[in-house]
Motif scaffolding. Structure first.
Motif, PDB file in Angstrom:
ATOM      1  N   ARG A  53     -28.533  48.212 -50.951  1.00  0.00           N
ATOM      2  CA  ARG A  53     -27.207  47.706 -50.572  1.00  0.00           C
ATOM      3  C   ARG A  53     -27.255  46.211 -50.302  1.00  0.00           C
ATOM      4  N   TYR A  99     -19.419  40.942 -44.003  1.00  0.00           N
ATOM      5  CA  TYR A  99     -19.587  41.849 -45.139  1.00  0.00           C
ATOM      6  C   TYR A  99     -21.033  42.322 -45.295  1.00  0.00           C
ATOM      7  N   TYR A 103     -21.927  46.191 -45.438  1.00  0.00           N
ATOM      8  CA  TYR A 103     -22.421  46.790 -46.680  1.00  0.00           C
ATOM      9  C   TYR A 103     -23.782  47.434 -46.433  1.00  0.00           C
ATOM     10  N   GLY A 106     -23.474  50.653 -44.869  1.00  0.00           N
ATOM     11  CA  GLY A 106     -22.639  51.602 -45.604  1.00  0.00           C
ATOM     12  C   GLY A 106     -21.347  51.946 -44.893  1.00  0.00           C
ATOM     13  N   LEU A 107     -20.769  50.975 -44.218  1.00  0.00           N
ATOM     14  CA  LEU A 107     -19.536  51.212 -43.454  1.00  0.00           C
ATOM     15  C   LEU A 107     -18.325  51.231 -44.384  1.00  0.00           C
ATOM     16  N   ARG A 108     -17.894  52.423 -44.724  1.00  0.00           N
ATOM     17  CA  ARG A 108     -16.709  52.580 -45.560  1.00  0.00           C
ATOM     18  C   ARG A 108     -15.562  53.049 -44.689  1.00  0.00           C
ATOM     19  N   PRO A 109     -14.389  52.608 -44.829  1.00  0.00           N
ATOM     20  CA  PRO A 109     -13.855  51.648 -45.802  1.00  0.00           C
ATOM     21  C   PRO A 109     -13.905  50.210 -45.300  1.00  0.00           C
ATOM     22  N   TYR A 110     -14.550  49.980 -44.151  1.00  0.00           N
ATOM     23  CA  TYR A 110     -14.529  48.651 -43.527  1.00  0.00           C
ATOM     24  C   TYR A 110     -15.128  47.583 -44.428  1.00  0.00           C
ATOM     25  N   ARG A 111     -16.168  47.944 -45.154  1.00  0.00           N
ATOM     26  CA  ARG A 111     -16.803  46.998 -46.066  1.00  0.00           C
ATOM     27  C   ARG A 111     -15.779  46.476 -47.068  1.00  0.00           C
ATOM     28  N   SER A 112     -15.002  47.373 -47.642  1.00  0.00           N
ATOM     29  CA  SER A 112     -13.996  46.977 -48.622  1.00  0.00           C
ATOM     30  C   SER A 112     -12.872  46.166 -47.981  1.00  0.00           C
ATOM     31  N   TRP A 115     -14.244  42.685 -47.453  1.00  0.00           N
ATOM     32  CA  TRP A 115     -14.289  41.996 -48.745  1.00  0.00           C
ATOM     33  C   TRP A 115     -12.887  41.518 -49.117  1.00  0.00           C
TER      34      TRP A 115
END
Length: 131
Positions: A53, A99, A103, A106-112, A115
């Motif tokens: 990652r 970010y 990333y 693996g923090l989803r959806p925070y990573r997106s 970004w």
């Protein structure tokens, strides 16, 4: 130096930090024999999810950094620096700093979401140059 150029310089230095954050564990995990090779084959040992990652975050920043550099260059060369463009530049940098760990963990959806904030800040700088 303008705030936009300072943010760009720090973003470039962040890229160096990201390289080290990725390269050091990658070398430990797959060995320097692989990392210094032409990489024609997959490594004999896989990288950990976190290291992989970090590599993807590093590569992603190259992509974002290109557009951000264009935005800063256009603002600088056109002399359209403003409080707004400075805020956008710092927002981009803060988002990129946030970010990397988002990333890596693996923090989803925070990573997106993070970004998207950086991308929007860059887009707003480009649009500000046209106004």
């Amino acid at each position: 130096m303008t705030p936009e150029l300072t943010a760009l310089t720090l973003a470039a230095l962040l890229q160096v930090v990201q390289f080290l954050a990725y390269a050091i564990p990658a070398n430990r995990e797959v060995g320097p024999g692989y990392t210094m090779s032409a990489r024609d084959r997959a490594p004999s040992r896989p990288m950990s999810d976190r290291t992989a990652r970090l590599g993807r975050a590093f590569e992603n920043h190259f992509e974002g950094l290109i557009l951000f550099t264009i935005a800063v260059g256009v603002i600088q060369m056109s002399g359209q620096n403003s409080t707004f463009t400075a805020i956008c530049a710092w927002t981009y940098l803060i988002a990129r700093v946030a970010y990397v760990p988002a990333y890596a963990m693996g923090l989803r959806p925070y990573r997106s979401l993070i970004w998207s904030i950086g991308f929007l800040a860059t887009l707003l700088m480009l649009l500000a140059a046209l106004i």
